[in-house]
Design an enzyme around this catalytic site. Structure first.
Site, short mmCIF file in Angstrom:
data_model
loop_
_atom_site.label_atom_id
_atom_site.label_comp_id
_atom_site.label_asym_id
_atom_site.label_seq_id
_atom_site.Cartn_x
_atom_site.Cartn_y
_atom_site.Cartn_z
N THR A 216 -1.01 -1.16 -4.39
CA THR A 216 -2.45 -0.89 -4.31
C THR A 216 -2.68 0.58 -4.01
OG1 THR A 216 -2.94 -3.14 -3.60
CG2 THR A 216 -4.57 -1.46 -3.09
N TYR B 188 0.84 -1.19 0.00
CA TYR B 188 0.00 0.00 0.00
C TYR B 188 0.88 1.24 0.00
CZ TYR B 188 -4.12 -2.79 1.19
OH TYR B 188 -5.15 -3.70 1.17
N HIS C 163 -11.24 -3.52 -6.14
CA HIS C 163 -10.98 -4.08 -4.81
C HIS C 163 -12.10 -5.04 -4.40
CE1 HIS C 163 -7.97 -3.06 -1.55
NE2 HIS C 163 -8.70 -3.99 -0.95
N LYS D 139 -2.24 -1.44 -8.81
CA LYS D 139 -3.50 -2.16 -8.58
C LYS D 139 -4.57 -1.19 -8.10
CE LYS D 139 -5.33 -6.22 -6.11
NZ LYS D 139 -6.41 -5.58 -5.34
#
Length: 408
Positions: free
Chosen positions: A185, A159, A299, A275
């Protein structure tokens, strides 16, 4: 109609009783005909908070339901007399060959679903010859997963978060442990509102109260495993243990930008995929910031409810970046037909999240292996019926979207 007495010799040929399988887990999994059957087993055998964490989505769960509706509306076109005796399911993604056109998506809280967690999943993925992705929120560390399956192909999901020193440390550990691809992400500046989790009081470790004890009373195996193995924690984050929204909202910075992505690119030497891309603009900016590939993902409907559907966003993203940028599709995959449709629509590869977690809940490592087997066989049969000998043969001419039914 003239009748006669049955002949003993004829009855003997019909009486072929299968031996009783004393391995009840194996027997249950063997009876499952598809991932939906695996999900039904998982629901019976897993406490409600753990099952709902996997099965649920954000707010009214509209995005997840619509994702399934879109996949169900896709028609795959058969080609007759095409002479396809076999189908090669292998493909190349992020510079290496995968035996199947899908891999394991990064998931958090994984050992909450089953005590074998990431260890069981990575071993199943290694046997199948497909990539396994470890989440920053994983319940086994980078090193533990690598040790569990040293010959596996491993990706790491990171992240964008506030502490650059910790991010750099995680990336160095991932590189040292043999993770070859990074999934960054970008759709989680704050935690989505997952109402099932809120209603269930979902935390790690789970709280023991009257409701959870009653829920556990007919799922003893899960609780036995939970109570006799090491405690749950976010193993790559200095053994942190807390609820997910609190952790996300304390770690992640909603002001982070593409400049931060460029910084990650500058320190990560391997393949890098972004992502959470759903628009042409974000696809273009991600590639400009140094991404080698993109993961088109909402997600799993678990962040912004009413977000675009990944499958529908795929065409826009592909048109923007062309064929030279690899695209992975994520969110909503529950069958081999979903995977084939995604490849026809322009994806190079697919990630499965819920589907593999249902397998984990249903039977640990063996359950994940069964899900992979089911999906692979569905892909194989679909490809042969469509006259596709290789993954490269799957293109837009082999699918179409069915018009919605009119309801007066």
């Amino acid at each position: 109609m003239k009748r006669r007495l049955p002949q003993i010799s004829e009855l003997r040929s019909l009486m072929k009783f299968e031996p009783i399988n004393l391995d009840r887990r194996a027997a249950r999994l063997a009876k499952a005909a598809d991932v939906w059957d695996i999900r039904a087993i998982a629901k019976r055998r897993t406490p409600t908070p753990a099952f709902d964490y996997v099965d649920g989505a954000a707010q009214r769960e509209l995005t997840y339901r619509r994702s399934r509706e879109v996949f169900d509306s896709i028609e795959l076109i058969p080609r007759i007399l095409h002479g396809t005796a076999t189908a090669d399911l292998s493909t190349v993604i992020a510079g290496e060959r995968s035996s199947l056109p899908f891999g394991i998506a990064p998931t958090g809280f994984t050992r909450f679903m089953h005590a074998e967690g990431e260890t069981g999943a990575v071993r199943a993925a290694a046997r199948a010859g497909i990539p396994f992705s470890l989440s920053t929120m994983g319940t086994r560390s980078l090193e533990e997963v690598a040790e569990a399956a040293p010959d596996s192909r491993r990706w790491f999901q990171l992240y964008l978060w506030k502490d650059r020193d910790k991010s750099r440390e995680l990336l160095q550990r991932a590189r040292d442990s043999g993770y070859d691809t990074l999934l960054v992400t970008v759709d989680t500046p704050v935690a989505g509102q997952r109402l099932r989790d809120a209603r269930n009081g979902m935390v790690i470790p789970p709280k023991l109260n009257l409701k959870t004890v009653l829920d556990a009373s007919y799922r003893p195996e899960w609780w036995f495993n939970f109570l006799t193995t090491d405690s749950l924690k976010f193993a790559s984050l200095s053994n942190t243990s807390t609820d997910l929204p609190t952790l996300i909202n304390s770690m992640f910075d909603p002001t982070l930008s593409f400049a931060d992505l460029e910084w990650i690119r500058s320190i990560w030497p391997g393949k890098l995929f972004v992502k959470g891309v759903l628009t042409a603009e974000d696809a273009r900016k991600s590639v400009a910031a140094g991404a080698d590939g993109l993961v088109v993902s909402n997600h799993g409907g678990r962040q912004l409810d009413r977000a675009p559907i990944s499958f529908e966003a795929l065409a826009e993203v592909r048109a923007e970046v062309g064929r030279d940028v690899e695209i992975i599709l994520d969110s909503g995959i529950m069958s081999g037909a979903d995977i084939v449709a995604s490849l026809c629509a322009g994806a190079d590869f697919v990630l499965i999240g819920r589907a593999y977690l249902y397998g984990l809940m249903a039977g640990g490592e063996a359950g994940v292996e069964r899900v992979i087997e089911l999906l692979a066989e569905e892909i194989r049969v679909n490809m042969q019926l469509m006259g596709a000998a290789t993954i490269a043969d799957l293109g837009p001419e082999l699918m179409r979207r069915r018009a919605p039914e009119f309801r007066g």
